[in-house]
Every structure is written in structure tokens, then in C-alpha cells.
Design a protein around this motif. Structure first.
Motif, short mmCIF file in Angstrom:
data_model
loop_
_atom_site.label_atom_id
_atom_site.label_comp_id
_atom_site.label_asym_id
_atom_site.label_seq_id
_atom_site.Cartn_x
_atom_site.Cartn_y
_atom_site.Cartn_z
N SER A 55 31.73 -26.11 8.65
CA SER A 55 30.78 -25.21 7.99
C SER A 55 31.38 -24.65 6.70
CB SER A 55 30.40 -24.06 8.92
OG SER A 55 29.49 -23.17 8.30
N HIS A 57 30.15 -21.74 5.98
CA HIS A 57 29.80 -20.36 6.33
C HIS A 57 28.73 -19.81 5.38
CE1 HIS A 57 33.51 -21.13 8.37
NE2 HIS A 57 34.23 -20.98 7.27
N SER A 61 29.09 -16.08 6.25
CA SER A 61 28.74 -15.86 7.66
C SER A 61 29.85 -16.21 8.65
CB SER A 61 27.50 -16.68 8.01
OG SER A 61 27.73 -18.08 7.78
N LYS A 62 31.08 -16.35 8.21
CA LYS A 62 32.14 -16.79 9.12
C LYS A 62 32.27 -15.88 10.34
CE LYS A 62 36.90 -18.43 9.33
NZ LYS A 62 38.14 -18.74 8.56
N GLU A 65 29.34 -16.57 12.64
CA GLU A 65 29.52 -17.84 13.34
C GLU A 65 30.55 -17.70 14.46
OE1 GLU A 65 28.46 -21.11 9.86
OE2 GLU A 65 30.51 -20.34 10.01
N LEU A 83 35.96 -23.98 14.85
CA LEU A 83 35.28 -23.74 13.58
C LEU A 83 36.21 -24.08 12.42
CD1 LEU A 83 32.84 -22.62 11.99
CD2 LEU A 83 33.84 -20.33 12.25
N TYR A 162 19.16 -24.63 10.08
CA TYR A 162 20.18 -23.63 10.37
C TYR A 162 20.10 -22.46 9.40
CZ TYR A 162 24.95 -21.69 10.90
OH TYR A 162 26.04 -20.87 11.09
N LEU A 343 23.35 -22.33 18.98
CA LEU A 343 23.61 -21.68 17.70
C LEU A 343 22.31 -21.23 17.02
CD1 LEU A 343 25.83 -21.07 15.53
CD2 LEU A 343 25.45 -23.38 14.66
N PHE A 352 22.07 -14.16 13.29
CA PHE A 352 22.63 -14.80 12.10
C PHE A 352 21.86 -14.37 10.86
CE2 PHE A 352 22.69 -18.39 9.10
CZ PHE A 352 24.04 -18.57 8.92
#
Length: 447
Positions: A55, A57, A61-62, A65, A83, A162, A343, A352
Motif C-alpha cells: 500500500s 497508505h 492512512s498507515k 490500515e 503491511l 478501496y 478491510l 477508514f
């Protein structure tokens, strides 16, 4: 063949989805020279119970996640998720994935943007997911239809949505009030052209009433909406429209806002500049919302609005989905899809998106009590939901021609930064895109 047309005879010969695939072929030739999906490269080692997730992110968004991964591992203690920072943007992830397909270590799940997944679907480097949905318990009907349909090619679903987004119009409420403007976005870019000088007189030296992103920060994406509202477009399906008077008028508006009336500037970090008060307004992704709010906290009050849409859609969608490599084992594919389903489930897509500003990808998330409460408390986030009815698909020239985004964006930069003649710049952009079509796509179309 004229320089503004992909070809009148071939234009009727291939469906829209067929064209997407051909554009993917071209992308493989131009940008992904290792020819993803061909040969035997790409491998995986280690336990199939460890899911490797690549990803960038999206929307910083790390941490989000990581939290969702912790939830997943709590529910499925026999599975672990690794990840991986696969790049700082979608382009770097695609390049890393292409290198892995040529002989490196493959992920189990990879983030691919609206532009990049087509090549991998055409070359079958990623797995069509439909035959796996039932066994994995995926209710694909729960995904927002327009989002999941964006990943359909050749009758198959090649990814699941996503981090999906739209551009929003962000504006500094404090400066709007100081200028005596109504607390809303402009109804048209013509109206904003009247507001711009007034705002510019108030912002101060080294600041601007409006900031346009640069080519690397998706100016070609965010300028599609403004172009449409002038009656222009980058292309009408496969016919390039850069010589259309309406498209030229949109380009001249961009040029004049920067070099004529001098209330706008092309900026490499529009989200940061807006949140810190360097620019009083901008067009940025919904995915920038949380970062802007953090930067603006204690400094300024801001609002979000629809992009101007005086006579129809003035905004497009964008973002990325999640794909699974075709060459990994069936056990890995099953675990990977189980992770994707988790997810993006209603609770997690709500979590998210509340942390980033992206739009939930599940219909059921819209009925989630937490999501409803969040939207009621944050009208800036609700704007993206309300604007969906006024969006439309992107022009082929940007997303289906390899390199189209940067070619168009660079042309727009030349207009803004170098004050170049719009007609001449657009003629050059059209010539470059036509050449790509003629070399890489036209010969592959059915005769």
C-alpha cells in the motif's frame, strides 16, 4: 487521420471496456517496459497464512490500515498481515508491482489506482475475482455499484474498491466572510472569476485566492470538471477535443486566473498550502480532508463545496482499488480475498473513510449508525456523498491513453507557469496523445 481524432472507422469497432484493455496494453509498452504478466517472473515464499499487503497508505492512512489489520488478526488468529510501504503514491506502487512480476517477490494484495489496474487486467497479471466471491463469502452487491463497475473488464471483476474519492472545492470561510462572499462555493467558474480578484486583495503578499495543483499532483484530474463546465473535454470517447473552442476557453480561463487577473497559482502542495492559509481555495481530493483539517486546526475555518456545475456534472471520481496477483497460490488468493473483504466491510470502510475523507465503498456503510453520526457532525465530509450524483466518468484521454495524465497535466502547467498560448499548447498535447494512439493502440484494434 486528423490530429484530433483517434480514428472514425475504428471508433465504432470496440466497446468502451474493450478500449480500456487496449489502453492497458499501451501502458505496458510505454510505462511498464518489463511487460507485466508475460513470462514466468514473480514468486512468493513463506507461509500462505501470512498476507503481504502493498500500500501507499492513501490519505496518510498507515495508522488506520494498521488498526484494521489488528482487527483482522484478532478475528482470524491463524492469519497474519504484513503491511509493506510500497511507494509514496500510486505510480510508485505500480512500478514496484511491475518489477515483482518480472521476477521479484509478489504481494498477496496490492493497491492499484484508476489508471494502473487496466494493464494488469489485460495481461492477466492480476486475478479475476468473480469465481472466488462465493467461496470467500464476498457479497459484491453490497459494494457501491459505480465503484465496483470501474474494475470490470472483459466481463470480469479485477479489483474491489478501496480508497475512492472525488475532488472537492475547499474554501477559507474566514476570508470568504471578510470579502463579503456568501458561505458557499461558486456556482460557476465565471462567478469565481469575479470573486478571485476580491479575495486576492485580502490574502496578502505571497498568498493567492486559489491554488491549482501541479502535473504531479493530478492537475489533469482536477481540471476535468472545470473543463466540462465550459463545454469542453479532453476527449469524447476516442476523439481528442483539445482543439475544441470550449476546451480552449477553459484553458484560457486557467491561464488568465494565473497570469491575467493574477489571483491563482499552480502549487505543488495544494492541500498543505490550503490548510496553512497560503491559498484561500483549491480543488483537492476528498482523501485530503483529514490532513487539511489537521493543518487548519486553530488557524482557519474552512468549508467544502461541490465543484461548480452550472449546467451538468462538474466533477469526476478517482482513487484506487485492491487487486490480487494471478501467480500466487490458490490458498494465498483465498486468504487475500478474505482480507480484502474484511478491510472494506461496512465497519472498516466507515472507519477508514472517517479518518481520511475518502468515500465508503459499501452500501451498508451508509446505514451504519456511526457513519450517519459522523456525517451529521462533519458537513465537510458529507459533501462528497451529496456530490456523487453530479459526477461522471473520466475522459478517455487521461485514463486510457498511457501517460495521458502527465502529458495533459504538463500542458496545463505550461499554460499556467509559462503563460504559453493555450491553442499551441493544446495542439502539442493532442499531437503527443495522437501519436501514442497511432503507435500503440490503433494497430491493435479490430479492422
Amino acid at each position: 487521420m486528423s490530429p484530433s481524432s483517434f480514428g472514425p472507422v475504428r471508433r465504432a469497432a470496440v466497446s468502451r471496456r474493450g478500449f480500456l484493455g487496449l489502453a492497458g496494453t499501451a501502458a505496458a509498452g510505454l510505462a511498464l517496459t518489463a511487460c507485466a504478466g508475460s513470462g514466468g517472473g514473480g514468486k512468493q515464499s513463506g507461509s500462505s497464512n501470512t498476507i503481504t499487503f502493498w500500500s501507499n497508505h492513501p490519505g496518510t492512512s498507515k495508522d488506520l490500515e494498521t488498526e484494521i489489520i489488528n482487527r483482522f488478526q484478532a478475528e482470524y488468529p491463524d492469519l497474519k498481515v504484513n503491511l509493506v510501504d510500497a511507494g509514496k503514491n500510486y505510480e510508485e506502487v505500480a512500478q514496484k508491482f511491475n518489477a515483482a512480476l518480472s521476477g521479484g517477490e509478489l504481494p498477496d494484495v496490492v493497491v492499484l489506482s484508476d489508471v494502473w489496474w487496466f494493464n494488469y487486467a489485460l495481461t492477466k497479471a492480476i486475478e479475476p475475482l468473480d469465481s472466488h466471491f462465493s467461496s470467500a463469502g464476498v457479497n459484491v452487491a453490497d459494494f457501491v455499484d459505480t465503484f465496483v463497475n470501474d474494475y470490470t473488464f472483459d466481463g470480469k471483476t479485477w479489483a474491489l474498491p478501496y480508497s475512492r474519492s472525488t475532488p472537492l472545492f475547499y474554501y477559507n470561510k474566514d476570508l470568504w466572510a471578510k470579502a463579503g462572499l456568501p458561505d458557499r462555493g461558486p456556482a460557476s467558474w465565471t462567478e469565481f472569476d469575479e470573486w478571485g480578484p476580491k479575495l486576492q486583495s485580502l490574502v496578502g503578499d505571497g498568498k493567492w485566492a486559489h491554488g491549482w495543483g501541479d502535473a504531479k499532483n493530478y492537475l489533469a484530474w482536477t481540471f476535468q470538471g472545470p473543463n466540462w463546465t465550459f463545454g469542453g473535454s479532453y476527449s469524447d470517447q476516442w476523439t481528442l477535443k483539445f482543439n475544441d473552442p470550449h476546451t480552449i476557453a477553459a484553458g484560457n480561463y486557467l491561464r488568465d486566473s494565473i497570469n491575467g487577473k493574477k489571483y491563482a497559482s499552480i502549487r505543488p502542495q495544494i492541500a498543505v498550502d490550503f490548510g496553512t492559509g497560503v491559498i484561500a481555495s483549491t480543488i483537492a481530493s476528498t482523501g485530503d480532508l483529514r490532513g487539511i483539517a489537521k493543518n487548519a486546526a486553530g488557524k482557519l475555518q474552512f468549508g467544502t463545496a461541490f465543484l461548480p456545475h452550472p449546467a451538468g456534472p462538474g466533477c469526476t471520481t478517482g482513487g484506487a482499488g485492491l487487486a490480487i496477483p494471478a501467480r500466487i497460490s490458490d490458498d494465498r488468493k483465498a486468504n487475500a480475498l478474505k482480507f480484502i473483504d474484511f478491510l472494506t466491510n461496512a465497519a472498516n470502510t466507515s472507519y477508514f473513510t472517517q479518518g481520511t475523507g475518502y468515500i465508503p465503498v459499501r452500501k451498508s456503510a451508509m446505514q451504519d449508525a456511526g457513519e450517519q453520526d459522523f456525517l451529521a457532525k462533519d458537513p465537510n465530509a458529507k459533501t462528497a456523498f451529496d456530490q456523487l450524483a453530479l459526477t461522471k466518468s473520466q475522459d478517455y484521454a487521461r485514463v486510457f491513453l498511457p501517460g495521458g495524465d502527465q502529458i495533459i497535466g504538463t500542458g496545463l502547467e505550461q499554460i499556467g507557469l509559462q503563460n504559453k498560448d493555450v491553442t499551441s499548447v493544446f495542439a502539442d498535447v493532442s499531437s503527443q496523445l495522437q501519436a501514442i494512439y497511432d503507435r500503440q493502440i490503433g494497430p491493435k484494434l479490430p479492422k
